[in-house]
Design a protein around this motif. Sequence first.
Motif, PDB file in Angstrom:
ATOM      1  N   PHE A 430     106.579  72.701  34.571  1.00 51.86           N
ATOM      2  CA  PHE A 430     106.760  73.116  35.961  1.00 51.86           C
ATOM      3  C   PHE A 430     107.161  71.892  36.783  1.00 51.86           C
ATOM      4  CE2 PHE A 430     103.829  76.178  34.179  1.00 51.86           C
ATOM      5  CZ  PHE A 430     104.235  77.400  34.729  1.00 51.86           C
ATOM      6  N   LYS A 431     107.973  72.109  37.791  1.00 52.63           N
ATOM      7  CA  LYS A 431     108.404  71.018  38.656  1.00 52.63           C
ATOM      8  C   LYS A 431     108.291  71.426  40.113  1.00 52.63           C
ATOM      9  CE  LYS A 431     113.288  72.352  38.666  1.00 52.63           C
ATOM     10  NZ  LYS A 431     114.696  71.909  38.448  1.00 52.63           N
ATOM     11  N   ASN A 432     108.531  70.464  40.990  1.00 52.10           N
ATOM     12  CA  ASN A 432     108.519  70.743  42.423  1.00 52.10           C
ATOM     13  C   ASN A 432     109.911  71.159  42.890  1.00 52.10           C
ATOM     14  OD1 ASN A 432     105.757  69.973  42.787  1.00 52.10           O
ATOM     15  ND2 ASN A 432     106.416  67.848  42.531  1.00 52.10           N
ATOM     16  N   TYR A 433     109.955  71.681  44.106  1.00 55.36           N
ATOM     17  CA  TYR A 433     111.273  72.041  44.638  1.00 55.36           C
ATOM     18  C   TYR A 433     112.085  70.774  44.881  1.00 55.36           C
ATOM     19  CZ  TYR A 433     109.909  70.636  49.397  1.00 55.36           C
ATOM     20  OH  TYR A 433     109.525  69.917  50.498  1.00 55.36           O
ATOM     21  N   ASP A 434     113.400  70.935  44.848  1.00 56.43           N
ATOM     22  CA  ASP A 434     114.273  69.769  45.016  1.00 56.43           C
ATOM     23  C   ASP A 434     113.989  69.058  46.343  1.00 56.43           C
ATOM     24  OD1 ASP A 434     115.446  70.437  42.646  1.00 56.43           O
ATOM     25  OD2 ASP A 434     117.158  71.472  43.556  1.00 56.43           O
ATOM     26  N   LEU A 436     111.359  67.000  46.926  1.00 52.86           N
ATOM     27  CA  LEU A 436     109.986  66.521  47.054  1.00 52.86           C
ATOM     28  C   LEU A 436     109.716  65.481  45.984  1.00 52.86           C
ATOM     29  CD1 LEU A 436     107.152  66.625  48.317  1.00 52.86           C
ATOM     30  CD2 LEU A 436     106.593  68.437  46.675  1.00 52.86           C
ATOM     31  N   ALA A 437     109.451  64.279  46.425  1.00 52.74           N
ATOM     32  CA  ALA A 437     109.144  63.197  45.490  1.00 52.74           C
ATOM     33  C   ALA A 437     107.642  63.148  45.237  1.00 52.74           C
ATOM     34  CB  ALA A 437     109.613  61.865  46.066  1.00 52.74           C
ATOM     35  N   ALA A 438     107.282  62.802  44.024  1.00 53.13           N
ATOM     36  CA  ALA A 438     105.859  62.684  43.686  1.00 53.13           C
ATOM     37  C   ALA A 438     105.216  61.607  44.555  1.00 53.13           C
ATOM     38  CB  ALA A 438     105.708  62.317  42.212  1.00 53.13           C
ATOM     39  N   CYS A 452     103.518  70.980  47.233  1.00 50.97           N
ATOM     40  CA  CYS A 452     103.623  70.358  45.919  1.00 50.97           C
ATOM     41  C   CYS A 452     103.118  71.318  44.834  1.00 50.97           C
ATOM     42  CB  CYS A 452     102.830  69.053  45.870  1.00 50.97           C
ATOM     43  SG  CYS A 452     102.981  68.213  44.269  1.00 50.97           S
ATOM     44  N   ASN A 453     104.011  71.819  44.038  1.00 53.35           N
ATOM     45  CA  ASN A 453     103.651  72.760  42.974  1.00 53.35           C
ATOM     46  C   ASN A 453     102.715  72.127  41.954  1.00 53.35           C
ATOM     47  OD1 ASN A 453     105.327  74.714  44.070  1.00 53.35           O
ATOM     48  ND2 ASN A 453     107.051  74.242  42.716  1.00 53.35           N
ATOM     49  N   THR A 454     103.061  70.932  41.519  1.00 53.10           N
ATOM     50  CA  THR A 454     102.295  70.316  40.430  1.00 53.10           C
ATOM     51  C   THR A 454     100.857  70.028  40.837  1.00 53.10           C
ATOM     52  OG1 THR A 454     103.089  68.110  41.074  1.00 53.10           O
ATOM     53  CG2 THR A 454     104.379  69.319  39.424  1.00 53.10           C
TER      54      THR A 454
END
Length: 635
Positions: A430-434, A436-438, A452-454
């Motif tokens: 799974f990743k975040n939407y384009d 959004l930086a960690a 933040c999905n993760t």
Amino acid sequence: MKRTAAIVCLSAVLVTAGCTDSKSDSGGKPDPNNEKQASAEVVKNFAAAWVKAWAPDGKPDAAAALTDTPATFGKRLDEVDSALVAQSVTVTPQGDPKCSDDNNCTQDLAVEAVLRGIGTMKWTSTAAAVKTGDAWKIKASGDTIYPGLGESNYLKRVRALPARASILDRNGQPLTANRQVVIVGVASGNVATAATYAAFKAKLDVDGAKLKARAIAAPAGQFVDAITIRMNEWQALAPTFGKLPGVLTMGGTQSLAESPTFARSLLGTMKTATEETLKNAGPTASAVDQVGTTGLQYSYQQQLAGTPGGTVTLRDGKTKLTIKTVFSQQGKPGTPVKTTIDPKLQRFAEAALATSKLPASLVAIQPSTGQILAAANGPTPTNYNRAFLGRYAPGSTFKIVTSAALLGSGLTVNTPLPCTNTINVFGKTFKNYDGLAAYGNGPMQKAFNESCNTAFISQHARLKSDGMTKAAAMFGIGQDLKLSVPAYGGEVPAPKDDVAEAASMIGQGTVTASPLAMAVVAGAVQHGTALKPVLVPGKDPAGAAASPLPAATVAALRTFMRTTVTGGTAHALAPYGSAAAKTGTAEVVSNGKVITNGWMVGYRGDVAFAVIVEGGVSGGKAAGPILANFISKFS
């Protein structure tokens, strides 16, 4: 006529059963030499044949064959059926035959005819049975059908429709009214030309090929309706369109909103009755009536339409003058349907959606009551109410529910959640939407604000297998809404594995909801309790859809949603008062391609809202400007 003093019958029943001095034929058949038995039998058979003749698609042949002049009586029986527009009839012989001699008897018939679109007309006529040779026949006469018809008189039916009642707004003001319309169509046969049918397609979006097929199949001299439009629309078309070969029009009135677009998918549309809509319209509707086909016009067709009135008169066959009125029924006007719609908010919603280039829907409700204030679909008019019926993955707007689930599992608003670029759950990445930086560890509020999905998925192990289903139920998701118009309340199935559970935490996978359902979720945060949505007070179920949310959860979610506006992905709403919101981007597969739908849900004051934009790049970029446009127009 035989008279036998020695035989005494105990009742009328015994008479018809054969209590006479003559024996019946073997097999129980009536004795043709017993005038009462024989005449009663032919009258009974005639009554049954009459019923079949006036049934849908019935034929008069069998009834006519029982008369002494079948060649003319069948046509006469058919003419009366057509004149009354009889849907069905019951014909019941009354008492015993009265015989003047061995060859002539009479018996009364109680007739009840259901007149399509009016009601039931009752009368008593008299059937005269005569013996011709060895057989008994009904004497062919108009009086057998209705007393006074004779050889040339006829029945004339007139039906009167009451004015259709209005659909009202929350303040009792009309949202619909009877307005002048024009029914545009063509003459049957081959009168219309190729240019005519092409114009129907180009100017009125009517399928010319289908209209032509109907025109050719229709009986000669018939008007074949194609579309009903407002008078002002016709006035603009008439100078050129009205001169095309075969074009015909009929004037009338129809219950319409202030414009063709206003609340169209909610209020509904009206058209000439079809088999389906005629059944919904009830026994007093007619196939030529304009009836509700969608929305509230369909749901409350019978209440809005009222009961038609009608008269049937007996007319002189030569002078055409009325001899007397033989049936009269007073019509009853329909009663209005009051809704919860706020017309100003409805207009604001439609204007906001008109700015979108993509299909979009907006719903606004009142959190304190659950009442629906506006429901719109755009940017072009549609009869399909996506706002209520759309089954969409809610994407990150569902993190409102996920946050409540995690807070209920023991997490706090300050529990650090790791926001990484990706996260792997049993082989699924799974990743975040384009964009959004960690950012590493941060409190739940930050994960919510940045969507933040993760960060949320990292906590999936804390939830039981039915954790998300139960959390969703706290917000009213998953219920049968039972509104006056069809609506979808969402679904959050228990996940089959950890991957499905992780997907559900970010509003993906098997999680689906309508914009209405997500407006209820936002309203639950504002009010503290999810309330059942209501469109028609007193008809739609009202009250709590779930138990009150825990106070600490409500406080946390209100803060999360407010700070998402002031410093997060819903910043488009920041200039417009104390709005609180959550954005969402949901990936879906359409025609084999992965596209994203943009969401935003939230509230300001006692108005909660939800917007979806199909194919929107993101909630903040696609849904945000629409909601900003909407809430900027009311205080």
